[in-house]
Write a protein that holds these residues in place. Structure first.
Motif, PDB file in Angstrom:
ATOM      1  N   SER A  66       0.820  -1.210   0.000  1.00 53.27           N
ATOM      2  CA  SER A  66       0.000   0.000   0.000  1.00 53.27           C
ATOM      3  C   SER A  66       0.860   1.269   0.000  1.00 53.27           C
ATOM      4  O   SER A  66       0.459   2.278  -0.578  1.00 53.27           O
ATOM      5  CB  SER A  66      -0.984  -0.005   1.165  1.00 53.27           C
ATOM      6  N   LEU A  95     -10.039   1.140   5.588  1.00 57.99           N
ATOM      7  CA  LEU A  95     -10.320   0.521   4.291  1.00 57.99           C
ATOM      8  C   LEU A  95     -11.318  -0.619   4.467  1.00 57.99           C
ATOM      9  O   LEU A  95     -11.232  -1.382   5.439  1.00 57.99           O
ATOM     10  CB  LEU A  95      -9.040  -0.038   3.672  1.00 57.99           C
ATOM     11  N   ASP A  96     -12.228  -0.747   3.504  1.00 55.37           N
ATOM     12  CA  ASP A  96     -13.145  -1.883   3.526  1.00 55.37           C
ATOM     13  C   ASP A  96     -12.477  -3.082   2.849  1.00 55.37           C
ATOM     14  O   ASP A  96     -11.300  -3.011   2.455  1.00 55.37           O
ATOM     15  CB  ASP A  96     -14.493  -1.525   2.893  1.00 55.37           C
ATOM     16  N   ALA A  98     -12.681  -4.300  -0.013  1.00 53.17           N
ATOM     17  CA  ALA A  98     -12.242  -4.041  -1.381  1.00 53.17           C
ATOM     18  C   ALA A  98     -11.053  -3.080  -1.450  1.00 53.17           C
ATOM     19  O   ALA A  98     -10.471  -2.885  -2.506  1.00 53.17           O
ATOM     20  CB  ALA A  98     -13.393  -3.479  -2.203  1.00 53.17           C
ATOM     21  N   GLY A  99     -10.723  -2.454  -0.329  1.00 53.49           N
ATOM     22  CA  GLY A  99      -9.610  -1.501  -0.296  1.00 53.49           C
ATOM     23  C   GLY A  99     -10.039  -0.052  -0.413  1.00 53.49           C
ATOM     24  O   GLY A  99      -9.198   0.839  -0.461  1.00 53.49           O
ATOM     25  N   LYS A 100     -11.329   0.204  -0.423  1.00 51.49           N
ATOM     26  CA  LYS A 100     -11.821   1.578  -0.541  1.00 51.49           C
ATOM     27  C   LYS A 100     -11.751   2.280   0.813  1.00 51.49           C
ATOM     28  O   LYS A 100     -12.125   1.708   1.840  1.00 51.49           O
ATOM     29  CB  LYS A 100     -13.249   1.606  -1.062  1.00 51.49           C
ATOM     30  N   THR A 102     -13.099   4.269   3.567  1.00 50.90           N
ATOM     31  CA  THR A 102     -14.461   4.552   4.025  1.00 50.90           C
ATOM     32  C   THR A 102     -14.479   5.602   5.133  1.00 50.90           C
ATOM     33  O   THR A 102     -15.540   6.149   5.428  1.00 50.90           O
ATOM     34  CB  THR A 102     -15.144   3.275   4.534  1.00 50.90           C
ATOM     35  N   TYR A 120      -7.790  11.905   0.530  1.00 53.01           N
ATOM     36  CA  TYR A 120      -7.801  10.441   0.644  1.00 53.01           C
ATOM     37  C   TYR A 120      -9.208   9.850   0.703  1.00 53.01           C
ATOM     38  O   TYR A 120      -9.366   8.633   0.569  1.00 53.01           O
ATOM     39  CB  TYR A 120      -6.996  10.000   1.866  1.00 53.01           C
ATOM     40  N   GLY A 122     -12.420   8.188  -0.132  1.00 50.20           N
ATOM     41  CA  GLY A 122     -12.907   7.407  -1.264  1.00 50.20           C
ATOM     42  C   GLY A 122     -11.842   6.803  -2.159  1.00 50.20           C
ATOM     43  O   GLY A 122     -12.173   6.154  -3.145  1.00 50.20           O
ATOM     44  N   VAL A 123     -10.556   6.979  -1.833  1.00 50.63           N
ATOM     45  CA  VAL A 123      -9.486   6.407  -2.661  1.00 50.63           C
ATOM     46  C   VAL A 123      -9.607   4.882  -2.634  1.00 50.63           C
ATOM     47  O   VAL A 123      -9.957   4.287  -1.618  1.00 50.63           O
ATOM     48  CB  VAL A 123      -8.092   6.859  -2.162  1.00 50.63           C
ATOM     49  N   GLN A 124      -9.308   4.268  -3.751  1.00 51.03           N
ATOM     50  CA  GLN A 124      -9.374   2.809  -3.884  1.00 51.03           C
ATOM     51  C   GLN A 124      -7.965   2.226  -3.833  1.00 51.03           C
ATOM     52  O   GLN A 124      -7.202   2.356  -4.779  1.00 51.03           O
ATOM     53  CB  GLN A 124     -10.050   2.434  -5.206  1.00 51.03           C
ATOM     54  N   PRO A 127      -7.023  -4.452  -2.329  1.00 53.16           N
ATOM     55  CA  PRO A 127      -7.742  -5.083  -1.209  1.00 53.16           C
ATOM     56  C   PRO A 127      -6.782  -5.470  -0.071  1.00 53.16           C
ATOM     57  O   PRO A 127      -5.737  -6.065  -0.318  1.00 53.16           O
ATOM     58  CB  PRO A 127      -8.370  -6.332  -1.839  1.00 53.16           C
TER      59      PRO A 127
END
Length: 140
Positions: A66, A95-96, A98-100, A102, A120, A122-124, A127
């Motif tokens: 990351s 991060l959720d 999926a890596g988003k 939150t 930062y 909402g950044v994706q 995962p």
């Protein structure tokens, strides 16, 4: 349309574009005295949750991945946040699966911290190995 109106319209457009280029990009005066920003009382709990993810081989591997992802995309340069304060900001991203991103939380409350929270949001990311995953970043 008369020529003078076209010229006035072009001049107005040029003035607006010039104004947009300078709005919000004023650099902090390095010689100015800046008081440290107020601490965020809720930050310690988020940082504890980050620390609790370790030691864990998968989390350590994800940290390296990351960090590379963040550096390749220069996410910390989005929004020109660094010059807003001479003091560093630590941000924890939640991060959720999926890596988003939150949720974001910073250790201090100031314009620089708000800028990074916005940059930062909402950044994706790739995962993470678990969810929710907390990612801490020191932003100088």
């Amino acid at each position: 349309m008369p020529k003078h109106l076209i010229k006035i319209s072009m001049l107005c457009a040029a003035v607006l574009m010039a104004g947009c280029e300078t709005t919000g990009t004023q650099q902090a005066d390095p010689n100015a005295v800046e008081a440290p920003s107020p601490k965020n009382p809720d930050f310690a709990a988020e940082m504890s949750k980050f620390d609790a993810q370790f030691p864990n081989a998968k989390a350590t591997k994800y940290e390296n991945e990351s960090i590379a992802f963040n550096n390749e995309r220069k996410l910390d340069q989005k929004g020109n946040c660094h010059p807003k304060s001479k003091y560093p900001v630590t941000i924890v991203l939640v991060l959720d699966a999926a890596g988003k991103v939150t949720k974001t939380m910073t250790d201090v409350e100031n314009a620089k911290a708000a800028c990074f929270r916005s940059a930062y949001a909402g950044v994706q990311f790739p995962p993470p190995p678990m969810a929710p995953y907390r990612k801490a970043i020191l932003l100088k």
